[in-house]
Design an enzyme around this catalytic site. Structure first.
Site, short mmCIF file in Angstrom:
data_model
loop_
_atom_site.label_atom_id
_atom_site.label_comp_id
_atom_site.label_asym_id
_atom_site.label_seq_id
_atom_site.Cartn_x
_atom_site.Cartn_y
_atom_site.Cartn_z
CD GLU A 55 1.63 7.12 4.79
OE1 GLU A 55 2.53 7.28 4.13
OE2 GLU A 55 1.38 7.78 5.80
CD GLU A 76 2.22 5.19 9.33
OE1 GLU A 76 2.88 6.29 9.20
OE2 GLU A 76 2.52 4.09 8.72
#
Length: 790
Positions: free
Chosen positions: A298, A536
């Site tokens: 991220e 995820e």
């Protein structure tokens, strides 16, 4: 509890002309991948559908949008993030943090080596054999630049070397959130913040970071969900900006590297990061169980492309609690008390500004006097802002500083100017570090953004896999899931609000399916034919104010997980669930920022001495929550191209369609017209060297039941082996262009876990009645009008 055996299960094949019952051990020999003749050695009978080792696949590679094995079969990889516990060291102390940061150890994260057999056996039983293995920069290099924790490196090498024994494969992901534990998240070592000039003990008072969640907080209502706001706070935003673009935006900040040379802060941080990665790859890059690497979890742009010093983008940056603007952050970090807005949850907008409060009344500075900025704010040093002594307030001096190159005035773009070039440097280092030339490169964009169209071919590493993340942001933000769900992804992109609202379990499935499909197809549009996995995705276990911990009724969690995995099934993509955490418990959760995502809690499980470790052993299920929604059939290896897959967990029925491609050894064309999930390219696929499709069929579902397979031709063959949890379908011939469709069910059907309701089920009669009365009212008005006119 004693492990169940497979001796009492029976199975039925229903085809156009046949109906047979088989014992699980098989009155016919199990079918294994075969061809006429095979051009590569076939897997041994001990392999299984979800076996991703070289023994089970002959090696996994990428071709077009698919992972393929050595037989040309399409592989759908499913697994877990291992593990959320890797964000914090084994010796983390909530009370003394951030003290002793150089002496931490991550040896034993995600679990000690002696526990590996238990956890890997459990994940294998659950069909979750594709691992996103989490490593942090801090774990490798916490003591100081160039000082690597060799004990930790040896530990992960030993752990990852075990994966092929369990049919597992992994990609190693360098995890970070909000830059570092020392700025409220996880990832980078403490010395990276000190190198920029931050005082680790002076970040909380001026609001430069929220650290209470790392210290074990985040569970109370006023603390819930605050940690993601740290991305736009001074510490994390400054660190990300210096890492990606320090040469552009912080050229005055010079530091000494390991050789004693004065270098830019960008060079210092990026070189250290690349050197650390090289050590990791040299350690594990040649292991069979390591499929590839992911540069950074991220990634975030920091202040880069910040449009205003007075506000953040409401659509992309979370506002909750005290959220200072960039200018306010600068002033606070420089030791000036400042009034900051306080945001609270609301509806229909997620938050609203409700109050203001002066913070940092103690005048604490975030910058060290003995640091490279000599106690001055880095951004004040660069003339971005200044302090007006007459008005006693901060003023912005260069409003567009982070949107243009300060030297040339050229408009900048984080992806094209900073992310893609560094990704290329990193990929080159990874490939040169060992014999990892064929390892896959997993990449992702900024969270919640679609794949940018600027990601052109020359900006992509070879063997790239697109690995974005997805969470239902509404449920995540509210920590609640009921019948009403909202498409936040659509609302943030201008969707008409009424179209973004869904009702019931069917609505949740459709909502999540649309969102995930949008992410996947955006990847295909930008990147062409390239594999996509969801790196995820997960749901909180403490939904609805943690009521399940009191009642042990996990129905809402079960429903939410079912909606999410159903959506993933429909998008025909692999995924790694967040997360399997052996250290999870009901009270502490995952023990990081109040999160509680692990659907396994070892504290609820049987002790290892009472476990059976074969795939048919139900003892391994103890400690698992909502397993019916997670442990479900899926087509692991397909002799063809997947077209449609759907599983209804309440009935145990799954439907699968695939097509035999036109064989060709050439790469598939990257046609933008073929970007849909439902219409994959059917040509350009590698030559199929096997007629066998292997489906993961969990023992949890099939044990003691009859397995009914419909749709096979009379000459097609099949077998189910519960000990390997594998249903094999072998076609009699491979006819290019032919579509095959099977429906597999268990009899008797399992008891429904919940009702798949929708708005018409729940309110259909009321809606019909309201419509009737409205129609009657309008009719009466019309009749009255014409009566009056006459």
């Amino acid at each position: 509890m004693i492990s169940r055996t497979a001796s009492d299960a029976s199975f039925i094949l229903v085809g156009p002309e046949t109906s047979q019952t088989l014992g699980v051990s098989g009155e016919r020999s199990p079918v294994y991948p075969s061809s006429e003749p095979p051009s590569t050695p076939l897997p041994a009978p001990s392999t299984f559908a979800h076996d991703w080792s070289k023994t089970g696949t002959g090696g996994i590679s990428v071709h077009g949008r698919h992972f393929v094995d050595a037989y040309g079969r399409v592989c759908i990889l499913r697994g877990v993030n291992l593990s959320g516990s890797c964000k914090t060291p084994v010796n983390h102390d909530h009370d003394t943090f951030p003290a002793d940061h150089a002496a931490v150890t991550f040896v034993g994260r995600p679990f000690p080596l002696e526990e590996a057999h238990e956890h890997f056996s459990r994940l294998r039983r659950w069909g979750l054999t594709f691992i996103r293995f989490l490593v942090t920069w801090e774990a490798v290099e916490h003591t100081g630049p160039g000082v690597y924790d060799t004990e930790y490196l040896e530990y992960i090498k030993n752990l990852l070397s075990l994966l092929p024994q369990y049919g597992m494969t992994a990609f190693v992901a360098m995890h970070q959130d909000v830059w570092s534990r020392y700025s409220g998240g996880s990832g980078a070592p403490a010395w990276t913040l000190e190198a920029v000039g931050f005082d680790l003990h002076g970040l909380e008072e001026p609001g430069a970071a929220w650290l209470k969640g790392v210290r074990g907080g985040g569970h109370t209502e006023e603390e819930r969900g605050l940690w993601p706001c740290g991305y736009q706070k001074l510490a994390a935003a400054t660190m990300a900006t210096c890492f990606w673009a320090g040469d552009t935006f912080a050229p005055k900040l010079k530091v000494k590297n390991q050789a004693g040379e004065e270098v830019s802060i960008q060079s210092f941080l990026q070189t250290a990061f690349l050197n650390m990665w090289e050590v990791v790859v040299q350690t594990v890059g040649e292991l069979e169980g390591v499929l590839g690497f992911e540069m950074m979890n991220e990634p975030h742009r920091g202040y880069i492309d910040l449009k205003s010093m007075y506000a953040f983008d409401y659509n992309t940056d979370l506002h909750l609690g005290h959220v200072p603007t960039a200018l306010q952050s600068f002033m606070l970090g420089a030791g000036h008390s400042t009034a900051v807005g306080h945001w609270t949850r609301s509806f229909p907008l997620p938050t609203r500004l409700t109050s203001k409060r002066v913070i940092n009344t103690a005048g604490q500075k975030a910058w060290r006097d003995d640091g490279p900025t000599q106690g001055k704010c880095l951004w004040e040093m660069h003339g971005v802002w200044g302090w007006d002594t007459q008005k006693n307030q901060g003023v912005v001096l260069r409003e567009t500083y982070f949107t243009k190159d300060p030297m040339t005035g050229r408009k900048i773009d984080w992806y094209t100017d900073f992310y893609y070039p560094f990704l290329g440097l990193w990929a080159k280092r990874v490939r040169s570090a060992s014999s990892a030339a064929d390892k896959l490169i997993f990449v992702e964009p900024i969270p919640n953004e679609f794949c940018p169209s600027s990601w052109t071919a020359e900006r992509r590493p070879r063997n790239m896999v697109y690995a974005p993340h997805w969470y239902d942001l509404n449920s995540l933000f509210a920590k609640a899931f009921r019948d009403f769900t909202v498409n936040v992804q659509g609302l943030s992109r201008g969707m008409f609000p009424l179209k973004a609202f869904y009702w019931g379990q069917q609505g949740a499935r459709d909502n999540f399916s649309l969102q995930i499909r949008n992410i996947v197809e955006a990847g295909y549009r930008s990147l062409g034919e390239m594999p996509v996995i969801i790196g995820e995705c997960g749901i909180p276990m403490d939904l609805n104010k943690g009521e399940a911990f009191k009642t042990d009724d996990w129905t809402w969690q079960l429903r939410m997980m079912d909606a999410m995995v159903t959506a993933l099934d429909r998008s025909l993509v692999g995924f790694t669930l967040w997360n399997y955490n052996p250290d999870n418990d009901d009270h502490r959760g995952d023990d990081w920022n109040g999160e509680n995502f692990s659907w396994f809690s070892r504290r609820r499980a049987l002790p290892p001495s009472l476990l059976g470790y074969d795939q048919a052993s139900s003892t391994l299920d103890n400690g698992g929550r909502i397993l019916r929604a997670i442990v479900r059939p899926y087509p692991a290896k397909t002799a063809g191209i997947p077209l449609r897959f759907d599983y209804e967990m309440n009935t145990g029925v799954f439907t699968y369609e695939w097509v035999i491609p036109k064989t060709s050894s050439s790469a598939p064309a990257s046609r933008l017209s073929d970007t849909s999930v439902a219409n994959p390219p059917r040509a350009g696929h590698p030559v199929l060297k096997s007629k066998t499709t292997e489906i993961y069929m969990p023992s949890m579902l099939a044990h003691g039941e009859k397995l009914v397979v419909q749709g096979l031709a009379p000459d097609d063959e099949y077998a189910y082996d519960e000990s390997r949890q594998t249903l094999t379908i072998e076609l009699s011939e491979l006819v290019p262009g032919k579509v095959h469709r099977i429906v597999v069910a268990v009899e008797p059907r399992p008891r429904a876990a919940f009702r798949v309701n929708n708005i018409w089920d729940d309110f259909g009669s009321s809606i019909a009645a309201a419509a009737f009365f409205l129609l009657a009212f309008l009719t009466s008005l019309i009749l009255a009008f014409f009566g009056y006119m006459s």
